[in-house]
Design a protein around this motif. Sequence first.
Motif, PDB file in Angstrom:
ATOM      1  N   GLY A  87       2.014   2.562  -2.080  1.00  0.00           N
ATOM      2  CA  GLY A  87       2.317   3.339  -3.789  1.00  0.00           C
ATOM      3  C   GLY A  87       2.937   2.852  -4.415  1.00  0.00           C
ATOM      4  N   LYS A  88       3.347   1.721  -4.442  1.00  0.00           N
ATOM      5  CA  LYS A  88       4.566   0.992  -6.054  1.00  0.00           C
ATOM      6  C   LYS A  88       3.933   0.775  -6.669  1.00  0.00           C
ATOM      7  CE  LYS A  88       5.333  -2.338  -2.977  1.00  0.00           C
ATOM      8  NZ  LYS A  88       4.260  -2.768  -2.245  1.00  0.00           N
ATOM      9  N   ARG A 133      -8.476   0.055  -1.324  1.00  0.00           N
ATOM     10  CA  ARG A 133      -8.225  -0.268  -3.100  1.00  0.00           C
ATOM     11  C   ARG A 133      -9.178  -1.089  -3.835  1.00  0.00           C
ATOM     12  NH1 ARG A 133      -2.393  -2.746  -3.341  1.00  0.00           N
ATOM     13  NH2 ARG A 133      -3.098  -4.279  -2.320  1.00  0.00           N
ATOM     14  N   THR A 158       1.704   2.517  -8.064  1.00  0.00           N
ATOM     15  CA  THR A 158       0.514   3.748  -8.899  1.00  0.00           C
ATOM     16  C   THR A 158       2.367   4.380  -9.348  1.00  0.00           C
ATOM     17  OG1 THR A 158      -0.334   3.290  -7.080  1.00  0.00           O
ATOM     18  CG2 THR A 158       0.001   6.202  -8.363  1.00  0.00           C
ATOM     19  N   GLY A 180       0.574  -1.454  -0.139  1.00  0.00           N
ATOM     20  CA  GLY A 180      -0.455  -0.144   0.082  1.00  0.00           C
ATOM     21  C   GLY A 180       0.656   0.941  -0.051  1.00  0.00           C
ATOM     22  N   LYS A 229       2.673  11.491   0.967  1.00  0.00           N
ATOM     23  CA  LYS A 229       2.276  12.396   1.454  1.00  0.00           C
ATOM     24  C   LYS A 229       1.491  12.446  -0.595  1.00  0.00           C
ATOM     25  CE  LYS A 229       6.949  15.083   1.748  1.00  0.00           C
ATOM     26  NZ  LYS A 229       7.247  15.816   0.783  1.00  0.00           N
TER      27      LYS A 229
HETATM   28  N1  LIG Z   1       0.761   9.205  -2.800  1.00  0.00           N
HETATM   29  C1  LIG Z   1      -1.144   7.983  -2.134  1.00  0.00           C
HETATM   30  N2  LIG Z   1      -1.330   8.756  -1.713  1.00  0.00           N
HETATM   31  C2  LIG Z   1      -3.129   8.246  -1.680  1.00  0.00           C
HETATM   32  N3  LIG Z   1      -3.192   7.491  -2.460  1.00  0.00           N
HETATM   33  C3  LIG Z   1      -2.447   6.373  -2.724  1.00  0.00           C
HETATM   34  C4  LIG Z   1      -1.088   7.086  -2.958  1.00  0.00           C
HETATM   35  N4  LIG Z   1      -0.308   5.958  -3.555  1.00  0.00           N
HETATM   36  C5  LIG Z   1      -1.342   5.303  -4.275  1.00  0.00           C
HETATM   37  N5  LIG Z   1      -2.454   5.523  -3.376  1.00  0.00           N
HETATM   38  C6  LIG Z   1      -3.616   4.496  -3.684  1.00  0.00           C
HETATM   39  O1  LIG Z   1      -3.136   4.018  -2.518  1.00  0.00           O
HETATM   40  C7  LIG Z   1      -3.549   1.930  -3.235  1.00  0.00           C
HETATM   41  C8  LIG Z   1      -2.350   1.806  -2.743  1.00  0.00           C
HETATM   42  O2  LIG Z   1      -1.384   1.245  -4.298  1.00  0.00           O
HETATM   43  P1  LIG Z   1      -0.990   0.461  -4.800  1.00  0.00           P
HETATM   44  O3  LIG Z   1      -0.104   1.549  -5.956  1.00  0.00           O
HETATM   45  O4  LIG Z   1      -1.555  -0.602  -5.573  1.00  0.00           O
HETATM   46  O5  LIG Z   1       0.437   0.117  -3.789  1.00  0.00           O
HETATM   47  P2  LIG Z   1       1.517  -0.731  -3.341  1.00  0.00           P
HETATM   48  O6  LIG Z   1       1.802  -1.025  -5.369  1.00  0.00           O
HETATM   49  O7  LIG Z   1       2.641  -0.652  -2.573  1.00  0.00           O
HETATM   50  O8  LIG Z   1       0.453  -2.230  -2.747  1.00  0.00           O
HETATM   51  C9  LIG Z   1      -4.324   2.349  -4.183  1.00  0.00           C
HETATM   52  O9  LIG Z   1      -5.570   2.293  -4.208  1.00  0.00           O
HETATM   53  C10 LIG Z   1      -3.843   3.834  -4.289  1.00  0.00           C
HETATM   54  O10 LIG Z   1      -4.269   3.999  -6.126  1.00  0.00           O
END
Ligand SMILES: Nc1ncnc2c1ncn2[C@@H]1O[C@H](COP(=O)(O)OP(=O)(O)O)[C@@H](O)[C@H]1O
Length: 210
Positions: free
Chosen positions: A34-35, A145, A37, A32, A188
Amino acid sequence: MGTSIDAAHTEGTESALSVKKPKVVFVLGGPGSGKGTQCANIVEHFGYTHLSAGDLLRAEINSGSENGTMIQNMISEGVIVPPEVTIKLLEKAIMESENDKFLIDGFPRNEENRAMFESVTGIVPEFVLFFDCSEEEMERRLLSRNQGRVDDNIDTIRKRFKVFVESSLSVINYYNSKGRVRKIDAAKPVAEVFEAVKAVFTPVDDKAAA
Ligand SMILES: Nc1ncnc2c1ncn2[C@@H]1O[C@H](COP(=O)(O)OP(=O)(O)O)[C@@H](O)[C@H]1O
Ligand SMILES: Nc1ccn([C@@H]2O[C@H](COP(=O)(O)OP(=O)(O)O)[C@@H](O)[C@H]2O)c(=O)n1
Ligand SMILES: [Mg+2]
């Protein structure tokens, strides 16, 4: 048969990857953080191919592979799948791509992942992008998510946090001791995190010219 790579492929010290010699960046951080994203943003701006270890494992389950049930059970429990399984999927994805630069997201997740990848492929990452975020914020993000993932429930999320602290942080510490970690404040908003990411990927020459 099918799409699986022959078992002998990872038994020797040489793999096809030691010939291709791709450029690799590992993207690490808690569940979670944000990898995925940020990887999508990096692909768009810097021409990398994004390989998410978790996505490759989920695709393997859906392909009806003989390992599918084992992978499904391990993901549901938030534990780390045996490295030979994940490494074979990564190798295959890299070899099937025409690109020569890859973001490997969510791998290596423990010391076993790291050591086997290095010995089988001979690849050392250019650097490791580390998304640093509090558990409180990561938990909030995972619970909203909404991708229908079996592991995005509070019980499994807590197990994944424990695995991250007990097994994954040591990989980040290992690369940090080699000066290869680029730490990003991932708590952030998405756009601000990407500004920090861009600074890491922009070559020093370009920064000077800007
Ligand atoms: N900087 C951010 N602030 C708020 N929400 C975010 C941020 N980056 C990602 N998210 C949201 O948080 C959730 C997890 O992001 P994700 O990219 O899947 O993380 P990971 O791959 O590290 O588990 C998703 O629903 C995404 O849209
Ligand atoms: N290197 C890896 C990566 C993921 N996984 C498994 O896949 C699950 C989901 O990984 P993911 O990278 O998609 O999860 P997020 O960090 O994106 O939330 C992990 O909890 C592990 O069970 C693994 O076993 N080995
Ligand atoms: Mg992810």
